[in-house]
Design a protein around this motif. Structure first.
Motif, PDB file in Angstrom:
ATOM      1  N   LYS A 134       3.952  -1.524  -4.441  1.00  0.00           N
ATOM      2  CA  LYS A 134       5.205  -1.256  -5.153  1.00  0.00           C
ATOM      3  C   LYS A 134       5.699   0.149  -4.813  1.00  0.00           C
ATOM      4  O   LYS A 134       6.902   0.377  -4.639  1.00  0.00           O
TER       5      LYS A 134
ATOM      6  N   ASP B 122      -7.510  -4.542  -7.270  1.00  0.00           N
ATOM      7  CA  ASP B 122      -6.308  -5.333  -6.970  1.00  0.00           C
ATOM      8  C   ASP B 122      -5.076  -4.730  -7.643  1.00  0.00           C
ATOM      9  O   ASP B 122      -3.980  -4.722  -7.065  1.00  0.00           O
TER      10      ASP B 122
ATOM     11  N   ARG C  42      -3.976  -1.827  -5.565  1.00  0.00           N
ATOM     12  CA  ARG C  42      -3.303  -2.262  -4.337  1.00  0.00           C
ATOM     13  C   ARG C  42      -1.864  -2.696  -4.634  1.00  0.00           C
ATOM     14  O   ARG C  42      -0.926  -2.308  -3.924  1.00  0.00           O
ATOM     15  N   ASP C  43      -1.696  -3.484  -5.692  1.00  0.00           N
ATOM     16  CA  ASP C  43      -0.351  -3.949  -6.044  1.00  0.00           C
ATOM     17  C   ASP C  43       0.554  -2.772  -6.401  1.00  0.00           C
ATOM     18  O   ASP C  43       1.746  -2.762  -6.053  1.00  0.00           O
TER      19      ASP C  43
END
Length: 203
Positions: free
Chosen positions: A150, A142, A145-146
């Protein structure tokens, strides 16, 4: 009363005759070598240099001991995840994460990432530990992915890239490096894997 401490109301007891930090580090070594279920209480107490009553008094049961060992581990090798995610670009973050795994694999006593080898297969007794380790692995995915989302917002990652799929890919390589290292792959072998992985990086 000798070494015993005395307070009003009676004898409190003897102070601990072992270093909790050293004992926890020893337990971590056992869990890394044998996994959660493979590590018996006898293995743990022998490595920690304490008896079972002392283990229970200082650390709780085996599951609680594992959680404390995992927290200690997370403050070490896996703490690099945060540093990697704070890198200047999405690609840098992914590269730093994978190269950190290669560096960890070069340590003489490396037996694989605890979040991977700790409890891949467990009975019902170890189900909670297995779920916790799974959550930690998904947490890294996760975070990737974040960071990739960005990167797309910042313009350093192609907007056509599938951030979720890319995160799964990098996470798979990351954890796979641990399995390869535990199977005898050298740091040089692993560096070549990382180089090959980045041939698939979105243009």
């Amino acid at each position: 009363m000798g070494m015993e401490k005395v307070k009003k109301g009676g004898v409190v007891g003897r102070p601990r005759a072992f270093d909790p930090d050293q004992a926890l580090e020893a337990a971590l070594g056992v869990f890394k070598n044998k996994g959660y279920e493979g590590a018996s209480l006898s293995d743990l107490t022998e490595a920690m240099g304490i008896n079972r009553p002392s283990l229970y008094a200082a650390f709780g049961n085996k599951e609680e001991l594992f959680r404390k060992a995992l927290a200690r581990y997370s403050a070490g090798p896996t703490s690099g995840v945060v540093c990697a995610m704070n890198g200047p670009t999405a690609r840098y973050a992914a590269e730093r994460l994978l190269h950190a795994a290669v560096e960890a694999a070069g340590c003489p006593d490396y037996r694989g990432c605890l979040t991977v080898v700790g409890a891949l297969s467990c009975s019902e007794d170890g189900a909670m530990v297995q779920q916790e380790l799974c959550a930690q692995r998904l947490g890294i995915q996760d975070a990737l992915r974040d960071r990739f989302l960005k990167g797309q917002a910042d313009g350093d990652l192609s907007p056509s890239a599938d951030a979720d799929a890319l995160a799964r890919f990098i996470a798979t390589v990351h954890f796979g490096l641990s399995v390869q290292a535990a199977s005898g792959a050298t740091p040089e072998n692993l560096r070549k894997v990382v180089e090959t992985a980045f041939e698939a990086w979105p243009a």
